[in-house]
Design a protein around this motif. Structure first.
Motif, PDB file in Angstrom:
ATOM      1  N   THR A   1    -120.227 -62.643 -13.064  1.00  0.00           N
ATOM      2  CA  THR A   1    -119.673 -61.551 -12.264  1.00  0.00           C
ATOM      3  C   THR A   1    -118.977 -60.560 -13.189  1.00  0.00           C
ATOM      4  N   GLU A   2    -119.368 -59.279 -13.105  1.00  0.00           N
ATOM      5  CA  GLU A   2    -118.756 -58.233 -13.925  1.00  0.00           C
ATOM      6  C   GLU A   2    -117.527 -57.676 -13.197  1.00  0.00           C
ATOM      7  N   ILE A   3    -116.361 -57.829 -13.818  1.00  0.00           N
ATOM      8  CA  ILE A   3    -115.106 -57.413 -13.205  1.00  0.00           C
ATOM      9  C   ILE A   3    -114.482 -56.304 -14.046  1.00  0.00           C
ATOM     10  N   PRO A   4    -114.173 -55.135 -13.464  1.00  0.00           N
ATOM     11  CA  PRO A   4    -113.592 -54.032 -14.242  1.00  0.00           C
ATOM     12  C   PRO A   4    -112.210 -54.387 -14.789  1.00  0.00           C
ATOM     13  N   VAL A   5    -111.958 -53.976 -16.026  1.00  0.00           N
ATOM     14  CA  VAL A   5    -110.624 -54.131 -16.589  1.00  0.00           C
ATOM     15  C   VAL A   5    -109.676 -53.145 -15.894  1.00  0.00           C
ATOM     16  N   PHE A   6    -110.138 -51.908 -15.762  1.00  0.00           N
ATOM     17  CA  PHE A   6    -109.448 -50.893 -14.977  1.00  0.00           C
ATOM     18  C   PHE A   6    -110.465 -50.236 -14.058  1.00  0.00           C
ATOM     19  N   CYS A   7    -109.953 -49.664 -12.971  1.00  0.00           N
ATOM     20  CA  CYS A   7    -110.823 -48.945 -12.054  1.00  0.00           C
ATOM     21  C   CYS A   7    -111.531 -47.810 -12.788  1.00  0.00           C
ATOM     22  N   GLY A   8    -112.831 -47.670 -12.525  1.00  0.00           N
ATOM     23  CA  GLY A   8    -113.578 -46.550 -13.083  1.00  0.00           C
ATOM     24  C   GLY A   8    -113.386 -45.330 -12.200  1.00  0.00           C
TER      25      GLY A   8
ATOM     26  N   ILE B   1    -108.146 -60.918 -17.355  1.00  0.00           N
ATOM     27  CA  ILE B   1    -108.140 -59.468 -17.111  1.00  0.00           C
ATOM     28  C   ILE B   1    -106.792 -58.873 -17.519  1.00  0.00           C
ATOM     29  N   ILE B   2    -105.726 -59.541 -17.144  1.00  0.00           N
ATOM     30  CA  ILE B   2    -104.384 -59.053 -17.464  1.00  0.00           C
ATOM     31  C   ILE B   2    -104.159 -59.019 -18.968  1.00  0.00           C
ATOM     32  N   CYS B   3    -104.664 -60.018 -19.673  1.00  0.00           N
ATOM     33  CA  CYS B   3    -104.520 -60.039 -21.127  1.00  0.00           C
ATOM     34  C   CYS B   3    -105.326 -58.916 -21.777  1.00  0.00           C
ATOM     35  N   ALA B   4    -106.495 -58.611 -21.234  1.00  0.00           N
ATOM     36  CA  ALA B   4    -107.304 -57.500 -21.759  1.00  0.00           C
ATOM     37  C   ALA B   4    -106.577 -56.174 -21.563  1.00  0.00           C
ATOM     38  N   GLN B   5    -105.910 -56.003 -20.427  1.00  0.00           N
ATOM     39  CA  GLN B   5    -105.143 -54.780 -20.168  1.00  0.00           C
ATOM     40  C   GLN B   5    -103.967 -54.647 -21.136  1.00  0.00           C
ATOM     41  N   THR B   6    -103.277 -55.757 -21.357  1.00  0.00           N
ATOM     42  CA  THR B   6    -102.131 -55.747 -22.273  1.00  0.00           C
ATOM     43  C   THR B   6    -102.580 -55.513 -23.709  1.00  0.00           C
ATOM     44  N   ALA B   7    -103.717 -56.118 -24.081  1.00  0.00           N
ATOM     45  CA  ALA B   7    -104.229 -55.964 -25.441  1.00  0.00           C
ATOM     46  C   ALA B   7    -104.608 -54.517 -25.735  1.00  0.00           C
ATOM     47  N   LEU B   8    -105.161 -53.813 -24.744  1.00  0.00           N
ATOM     48  CA  LEU B   8    -105.478 -52.394 -24.939  1.00  0.00           C
ATOM     49  C   LEU B   8    -104.214 -51.605 -25.258  1.00  0.00           C
ATOM     50  N   ALA B   9    -103.145 -51.870 -24.505  1.00  0.00           N
ATOM     51  CA  ALA B   9    -101.884 -51.163 -24.735  1.00  0.00           C
ATOM     52  C   ALA B   9    -101.338 -51.455 -26.130  1.00  0.00           C
ATOM     53  N   ALA B  10    -101.437 -52.710 -26.571  1.00  0.00           N
ATOM     54  CA  ALA B  10    -100.960 -53.075 -27.910  1.00  0.00           C
ATOM     55  C   ALA B  10    -101.791 -52.394 -28.990  1.00  0.00           C
ATOM     56  N   LEU B  11    -103.103 -52.317 -28.769  1.00  0.00           N
ATOM     57  CA  LEU B  11    -103.987 -51.674 -29.749  1.00  0.00           C
ATOM     58  C   LEU B  11    -103.666 -50.181 -29.867  1.00  0.00           C
ATOM     59  N   LYS B  12    -103.463 -49.516 -28.750  1.00  0.00           N
ATOM     60  CA  LYS B  12    -103.269 -48.069 -28.751  1.00  0.00           C
ATOM     61  C   LYS B  12    -101.876 -47.666 -29.236  1.00  0.00           C
ATOM     62  N   THR B  13    -100.884 -48.470 -28.936  1.00  0.00           N
ATOM     63  CA  THR B  13     -99.522 -48.118 -29.348  1.00  0.00           C
ATOM     64  C   THR B  13     -99.183 -48.637 -30.746  1.00  0.00           C
ATOM     65  N   GLY B  14     -99.913 -49.653 -31.191  1.00  0.00           N
ATOM     66  CA  GLY B  14     -99.626 -50.253 -32.489  1.00  0.00           C
ATOM     67  C   GLY B  14     -98.363 -51.095 -32.489  1.00  0.00           C
TER      68      GLY B  14
ATOM     69  N   PRO C   1     -96.129 -54.526 -30.369  1.00  0.00           N
ATOM     70  CA  PRO C   1     -96.254 -55.632 -29.411  1.00  0.00           C
ATOM     71  C   PRO C   1     -95.943 -55.144 -27.996  1.00  0.00           C
ATOM     72  N   VAL C   2     -96.735 -55.579 -27.033  1.00  0.00           N
ATOM     73  CA  VAL C   2     -96.570 -55.132 -25.645  1.00  0.00           C
ATOM     74  C   VAL C   2     -96.455 -56.344 -24.735  1.00  0.00           C
ATOM     75  N   LYS C   3     -95.447 -56.298 -23.850  1.00  0.00           N
ATOM     76  CA  LYS C   3     -95.286 -57.358 -22.854  1.00  0.00           C
ATOM     77  C   LYS C   3     -95.460 -56.772 -21.456  1.00  0.00           C
ATOM     78  N   LEU C   4     -96.372 -57.377 -20.711  1.00  0.00           N
ATOM     79  CA  LEU C   4     -96.606 -57.005 -19.319  1.00  0.00           C
ATOM     80  C   LEU C   4     -96.175 -58.175 -18.441  1.00  0.00           C
ATOM     81  N   CYS C   5     -95.288 -57.912 -17.501  1.00  0.00           N
ATOM     82  CA  CYS C   5     -94.805 -58.969 -16.606  1.00  0.00           C
ATOM     83  C   CYS C   5     -94.837 -58.441 -15.177  1.00  0.00           C
ATOM     84  N   PHE C   6     -95.579 -59.143 -14.310  1.00  0.00           N
ATOM     85  CA  PHE C   6     -95.657 -58.729 -12.919  1.00  0.00           C
ATOM     86  C   PHE C   6     -94.297 -58.847 -12.245  1.00  0.00           C
ATOM     87  N   SER C   7     -94.081 -57.992 -11.267  1.00  0.00           N
ATOM     88  CA  SER C   7     -92.934 -58.172 -10.384  1.00  0.00           C
ATOM     89  C   SER C   7     -93.270 -59.285  -9.390  1.00  0.00           C
TER      90      SER C   7
END
Length: 325
Positions: free
Chosen positions: A53-60, A205-218, A220-226
């Motif tokens: 199953t192909e699941i989008p990382v972010f909405c297209g 999926i959540i780790c892929a989203q966080t990894a993109l942010a870490a790659l682009k900002t250079g 460490p990035v922490k994402l924590c759901f409410s």
């Protein structure tokens, strides 16, 4: 509670509707320290493959469900980020619903007749018939920590700390979206609390989203759901409807059982086949009906993808069966 040097925080920006087209994103005046990234910033695959199953990382362009992530917002202050995410405007364009692609469903039928199928259909008119339908949309209270991930990227190596239960899927998901090799993804499994449902494919999926942010900002990035996000998108309910039609004779013997199962699996569910199989088995339980038919369908919808324990789903079917008996 993990903190590392030079770390920044992240929040997901979600779609306010369950359909329409995304025409753009309007950010408030956030300053240079706060940055937004979306599917357009992914250097690799825009989707993650889970059990075919192909699941989008972010909405297209097209929104598939209410609350689908359209991007990730990063910044140094977690409190400010949570204030800012409510001020981000997702610009939508009304789409022609008639042109929307049909949402696929999975249908399965299992039957066993000691009589002809025609006689099976007629027996419910000749004998005493008891019909009932059970609907459930139960959400088990969750006392676990909300979903999250911490990602650090240095020298083309990604180091991820998260409560995963599926290392290989997480590693392949992050590698494919960042154009890294799977060997360059290092994973530290953090503590998983009992009865938590947050560690399977949604975690990847959540780790892929966080990894993109870490790659682009250079950084460490922490994402924590409410807690509210965790309740809506991780600990969501599983809408289920099971109908029974039972034919019995004057002595109370069950002559035939006709069972229909309808499950709402949300926008997508990589394990829909497995869920249907377990539901069909549980709908008969320990009973050996001479004549029975089970028709089951897993329907996709514009609800968030369900992340449910198989054991809990089976319990819902078992309860319906015993209530009918």
């Amino acid at each position: 509670n993990i903190e590392v040097a030079d770390m920044i925080h992240a929040v997901l920006i979600r779609s306010p509707r369950n359909s329409w087209l995304v025409a753009g994103i309007k950010l408030p005046d956030v300053g240079e320290e706060y940055k937004f990234f979306s599917a357009n910033d992914l250097p690799g695959s825009k989707t993650v493959k889970v059990n075919n199953t192909e699941i989008p990382v972010f909405c297209g362009k097209r929104i598939q469900y209410l609350g689908e992530p359209v991007g990730i917002l990063t910044g140094p202050d977690e409190y400010v980020l949570n204030k800012l995410k409510n001020k981000v405007h997702v610009i939508l364009h009304d789409s022609d619903e008639e042109q929307m692609p049909e949402t696929p469903s999975i249908t399965k039928t299992v039957s066993n007749f000691q009589i002809s199928q025609e006689e099976f259909e007629q027996i419910f008119n000749k004998e005493l018939t008891i019909s009932s339908t059970w609907k459930s949309k139960i959400r088990i209270p969750s006392f676990s920590e909300p979903e999250g991930a911490l990602c650090q990227i240095k020298n083309s190596t990604a180091r991820i700390s998260t409560p995963t239960r599926w290392f290989s899927n997480l590693r392949n998901a992050v590698a494919s979206t960042l154009n890294f090799t799977p060997d360059s993804i290092a994973i530290t499994k953090t503590k998983i609390q009992p009865y938590s449902k947050n560690g399977l494919w949604r975690n990847s999926i959540i780790c892929a989203q966080t990894a993109l942010a870490a790659l682009k900002t250079g950084r460490p990035v922490k994402l924590c759901f409410s807690q509210d996000e965790h309740r809506k998108f991780i600990n969501s309910a599983f809408p289920l409807e099971i109908s029974y039609r039972t034919a019995i004779n004057s002595s109370g013997k069950i002559l035939a059982m006709d069972i229909k199962i309808e499950a709402d699996i949300g926008a997508f569910e990589p394990f829909a086949n497995e869920i249907l199989d377990r539901l069909m088995i549980a709908s008969c339980g320990i009973y050996n009906f001479e004549n029975f038919r089970i028709q089951a369908v897993a329907k996709t919808s514009r609800n968030p993808p369900s992340v449910q324990s198989i054991d809990f789903i089976v319990a819902q079917a078992s309860f319906a069966l015993e209530s009918q008996m």
